[in-house]
Scaffold this motif. Structure first.
Motif, PDB file in Angstrom:
ATOM      1  N   TYR A   4      -6.756  -3.465 -13.095  1.00  0.00           N
ATOM      2  CA  TYR A   4      -5.774  -2.836 -12.219  1.00  0.00           C
ATOM      3  C   TYR A   4      -5.405  -3.702 -11.028  1.00  0.00           C
ATOM      4  O   TYR A   4      -4.713  -3.255 -10.134  1.00  0.00           O
ATOM      5  CB  TYR A   4      -6.296  -1.491 -11.707  1.00  0.00           C
ATOM      6  N   VAL A  60      -7.167  -4.543  -8.546  1.00  0.00           N
ATOM      7  CA  VAL A  60      -7.673  -3.960  -7.307  1.00  0.00           C
ATOM      8  C   VAL A  60      -8.363  -5.053  -6.490  1.00  0.00           C
ATOM      9  O   VAL A  60      -9.199  -5.782  -7.012  1.00  0.00           O
ATOM     10  CB  VAL A  60      -8.678  -2.832  -7.605  1.00  0.00           C
ATOM     11  N   THR A  71     -11.898   5.206  -0.983  1.00  0.00           N
ATOM     12  CA  THR A  71     -11.115   4.000  -0.693  1.00  0.00           C
ATOM     13  C   THR A  71     -10.828   3.237  -1.968  1.00  0.00           C
ATOM     14  O   THR A  71      -9.725   2.741  -2.190  1.00  0.00           O
ATOM     15  CB  THR A  71     -11.879   3.101   0.293  1.00  0.00           C
ATOM     16  N   ILE A  72     -11.857   3.145  -2.837  1.00  0.00           N
ATOM     17  CA  ILE A  72     -11.661   2.419  -4.089  1.00  0.00           C
ATOM     18  C   ILE A  72     -10.617   3.137  -4.946  1.00  0.00           C
ATOM     19  O   ILE A  72      -9.717   2.518  -5.504  1.00  0.00           O
ATOM     20  CB  ILE A  72     -13.007   2.273  -4.837  1.00  0.00           C
ATOM     21  N   LEU A 116      -7.277   2.477  -3.654  1.00  0.00           N
ATOM     22  CA  LEU A 116      -6.857   1.121  -3.995  1.00  0.00           C
ATOM     23  C   LEU A 116      -6.328   1.060  -5.417  1.00  0.00           C
ATOM     24  O   LEU A 116      -5.327   0.394  -5.690  1.00  0.00           O
ATOM     25  CB  LEU A 116      -8.052   0.173  -3.891  1.00  0.00           C
ATOM     26  N   VAL A 117      -7.009   1.762  -6.326  1.00  0.00           N
ATOM     27  CA  VAL A 117      -6.563   1.763  -7.717  1.00  0.00           C
ATOM     28  C   VAL A 117      -5.163   2.369  -7.786  1.00  0.00           C
ATOM     29  O   VAL A 117      -4.253   1.815  -8.413  1.00  0.00           O
ATOM     30  CB  VAL A 117      -7.547   2.543  -8.612  1.00  0.00           C
ATOM     31  N   SER A 122      -2.649  -0.054  -6.231  1.00  0.00           N
ATOM     32  CA  SER A 122      -2.399  -1.250  -7.034  1.00  0.00           C
ATOM     33  C   SER A 122      -1.582  -0.927  -8.272  1.00  0.00           C
ATOM     34  O   SER A 122      -0.692  -1.685  -8.651  1.00  0.00           O
ATOM     35  CB  SER A 122      -3.717  -1.891  -7.448  1.00  0.00           C
ATOM     36  N   ILE A 177     -12.240  -5.615  -0.860  1.00  0.00           N
ATOM     37  CA  ILE A 177     -12.460  -4.281  -0.312  1.00  0.00           C
ATOM     38  C   ILE A 177     -13.345  -3.460  -1.249  1.00  0.00           C
ATOM     39  O   ILE A 177     -14.261  -2.773  -0.802  1.00  0.00           O
ATOM     40  CB  ILE A 177     -11.119  -3.592  -0.053  1.00  0.00           C
ATOM     41  N   GLY A 187      -8.080  -1.400   3.235  1.00  0.00           N
ATOM     42  CA  GLY A 187      -7.762  -0.740   1.971  1.00  0.00           C
ATOM     43  C   GLY A 187      -6.529   0.140   2.105  1.00  0.00           C
ATOM     44  O   GLY A 187      -5.671   0.181   1.223  1.00  0.00           O
TER      45      GLY A 187
END
Lengths: 377, 322
Positions: free
Chosen positions: A161, A163, B289-290, B293-294, B297, A167, B229
């Protein structure tokens, strides 16, 4: 900045000068070493100025730190013990950075490695009377697997993805600490203390001091087998990067991803695999720390090793062999730093060193000359 | 677990993220990635607290925080713009430097005692709007209101003013901007400074308004990284950044509150009966946060949008590149 310098030059010479930079055509190897050493010296001077500002005596502090880290064989052994996890997290950074993957999650992978190794002992998967010959390798494998898993997640997200791994790896650090804390506080807590019970002796890495009965000289030397394992790991990483096909792919992707893609190298697979290797190395570091030093799972097993590893990797110019001596120096800094007040000093010195180091890279790539205005061609 | 209280506190603690995120948006829009946010926020929080303690004036503390964090950001600017060093490593270095400096100069501050804080007040009139009023305008810190003002201003500046056009140009296509007579590197210095000063404001907002005090390096608890992020999630847009920041603020507050009641939705509350389950709650902002981000993105790929094209690349006149 430039105006100040040119004013200064004017004052000195009486005529108008200015600084000019031009790219260096030849970049001799010895120069890199001198520039790095210069940057570290400069950083120590800056750190000394800060020490003075907060009311310390920098020279005494540095002498004290040097003595506390390298003054005698006993403290030197302690320094090597500190260097052991640093070598592994630095190698983790080297592998990832070489492919320009910014894994700054070595800290979390280190914690997970400690957790994975503890699973073997505390679940228990292996009974306490298991031979160390089985116990230690099982802990190493489990620690590396857990670390690799912690590297796999951001690696997969990056590959699939896109990403940002900086982070995601960083966030994984916080998650890893909370994960470990849950097990330390609740599942494996010993009598309400925030640590697990002590591991059985079969899960301890042998230390020199354990042989003091045979060799009296070894009395009190805490250095453990982990240091040897860390040096072997450095050799293995060097071999992977510079002697194997995989390492060639890693370096090619790092240097020129476009060329790598044209050459048919699978970047998605390599991204995931390199993150896993990186995580496994950091995880091994965590396993060695609990099996060689603290002998139980507890909080705060790392004082920011993951981040120090980044600086070491950079200082070593991503060379896995150079990582070992530099880790020993930083091990000394961390060891001595524990006794220095205020407590932020080692962190500060590390920060200044890294800033000076990347700044100095410019001096390595460019030549700065003082030229008279009007003479410029 | 009153949703109004959670949202109200969420707006307050989201304000910290808001300042940091919008500052970073300015910096990144100019083509410079500054990962040193955490360090700049920490030094901002420390210097604001220390100044307010010494002078009794929180506004002076805010000013000093902006000054010091801005100064620190210029280290990054010097290294990445002048010395053309890798922006990722330089940003990490800045984090170490900021953390170390604030720990050294903040030694002993955590036991310092009470300090004059930035004022909180309600906005008459607006506060009586149903639902929105009590959440946004009741007894909030002055920084929260300044945050409300910053969002549209930043959006308008970036998208509808001439300097904003220059800002976008140097981040997307510096060579073209240079050809039009825009001084690319000087502007980049300036926007790194803007980002640094706003990070200082974010730090000062922590220590002088939202959760007053100095708790060494734990003061920011990774919020600088969460903000980075959020920039990606926000697609470099201040308005989306505001949504993300307040949502994260509310999440942080909810995590605290969820451990209180005996029952949630009529079920036995596991977080009350085993407080150690709270560790899983603590993971949420970071895991979230992850996730964010996914989402960000994937959306960037779908809409073919993304980071400013020249983000992370030094501009060297006459060299091929962007």
């Amino acid at each position: 900045m430039r105006t100040i310098l040119s004013l200064f030059a004017e004052y000195l010479g009486g005529t108008r000068f200015r600084l000019r930079m031009e790219p260096r055509m030849k970049q001799p190897g010895w120069l890199g070493l001198i520039v790095s050493l210069g940057a570290v010296t400069f950083a120590l001077v800056l750190g000394g100025i800060v020490l003075m500002l907060v009311g310390g005596d920098p020279i005494r502090a540095y002498v004290f730190m040097a003595m506390a880290a390298f003054g005698n064989i006993g403290v030197f052994s302690d320094t090597l013990v500190k260097a052991t996890p640093l070598i592994l997290v630095s190698l983790a950074a080297v592998v990832a950075f070489r492919m320009r993957l910014w894994n700054i999650g070595a800290e979390g992978q280190f914690y997970l490695g400690a957790f994975g190794a503890s699973l073997i002992v505390l679940t228990p998967i292996l009974p306490p009377e298991t031979s160390p010959w089985l116990m230690i390798p099982a802990m190493m494998v489990m620690g590396m697997l857990a670390g690799a898993l912690w590297g796999f997640i951001p690696g997969y997200l990056k590959a699939k993805y896109n990403v940002n791994e900086i982070i995601s790896t960083l966030m994984m650090n916080y998650i890893a600490v909370a994960w470990n804390n849950y097990f330390i506080f609740d599942v494996w807590s010993e009598g309400g203390f925030q640590m697990s019970r002590q591991f059985p002796k079969t899960a301890w890495l042998p230390r020199l001091t354990d042989y003091a009965a045979q060799v009296p000289m070894f009395r009190g030397l805490t250095i453990h087998l982990g240091f040897v394992i860390a040096m072997i790991a450095a050799g293995v990483v060097w071999w992977i990067l510079y002697r194997s096909r995989w390492g060639y792919e890693i370096r090619l992707i790092g240097d020129n991803p476009r060329a790598a893609r044209y050459a048919g190298i699978n970047i998605v697979r390599n991204t995931i695999l390199v993150m896993m290797l990186s995580g496994a190395l950091a995880g091994l570091g965590g396993m060695l720390e609990i099996s060689g030093v603290v002998h139980r799972l507890q909080g705060a097993i790392s004082s920011g090793y993951g981040f120090t590893g980044i600086i070491i990797a950079w200082l070593a110019k991503l060379n896995p062999i150079l990582v070992v001596p530099i880790s020993i120096l930083f091990g000394g800094l961390l060891l001595a730093g524990r006794e220095i007040q205020p407590s932020g000093i080692p962190m500060l010195i590390q920060g200044i060193i890294l800033v000076c180091l990347i700044g100095s890279d410019f001096l390595f790539r460019n030549r700065i000359r003082l030229v008279r205005v009007g003479q410029e061609a | 677990m009153d949703p109004i209280i959670i949202l109200q506190a969420g707006v307050a603690s989201g304000t910290v993220l808001l300042f940091a995120t919008i500052g970073e948006i300015f910096t990144e829009r100019s083509g410079i990635l500054n990962l040193g946010l955490e360090g700049m926020m920490l030094i901002g929080a420390m210097s604001a607290y220390k100044t307010a303690l010494a002078t009794g004036n929180p506004w002076l503390g805010m000013f000093v925080a902006m000054l010091v964090a801005g100064l620190l950001s210029q280290v990054h600017a010097l290294i990445t713009i002048q010395f053309q060093a890798d922006q990722v490593v330089s940003g990490l270095a800045l984090t170490f430097l900021g953390t170390g400096l604030s720990m050294v100069f903040g030694e002993g501050l955590s036991k310092a005692g009470a300090v004059a804080l930035l004022p909180s007040f309600s906005i008459p009139g607006l506060v009586s709007i149903p639902f929105v009023g009590p959440i946004m305008f009741e007894n909030q810190s002055v920084m929260v209101y300044l945050g409300y003002l910053l969002v549209p201003l930043a959006w308008y500046y970036i998208n509808h003013t001439r300097p904003g056009l220059h800002l976008r140009a140097i981040g997307e296509y510096p060579a073209a901007a240079d050809a039009l007579g825009i001084n690319v590197n000087r502007l980049r210095y300036f926007y790194v400074l803007v980002g640094g000063m706003l990070a200082g404001v974010a730090g000062a907002t922590i220590s002088l308004a939202v959760s007053p005090g100095w708790f060494s390096h734990l003061t920011t608890s990774g919020q600088g990284w969460i903000a980075i992020g959020l920039v990606i999630f926000a697609q470099w847009d201040p308005i989306r950044a505001a949504g993300g920041s307040y949502a994260f603020g509310a999440l942080r507050r909810m995590i605290l509150d969820i451990q209180g009641p005996l029952k949630i939705f009529g079920l036995r509350n596991p977080f009350y009966y085993n407080p150690y389950w709270g560790f899983f709650l603590q993971m949420l902002p970071y895991a979230f946060t992850i996730v964010v981000l996914v989402i960000g993105s994937r959306e960037a790929i779908r809409k073919r949008m993304g980071a400013p094209a020249a983000l992370g690349l030094p501009y060297i006149r006459g060299e091929r590149g962007l």
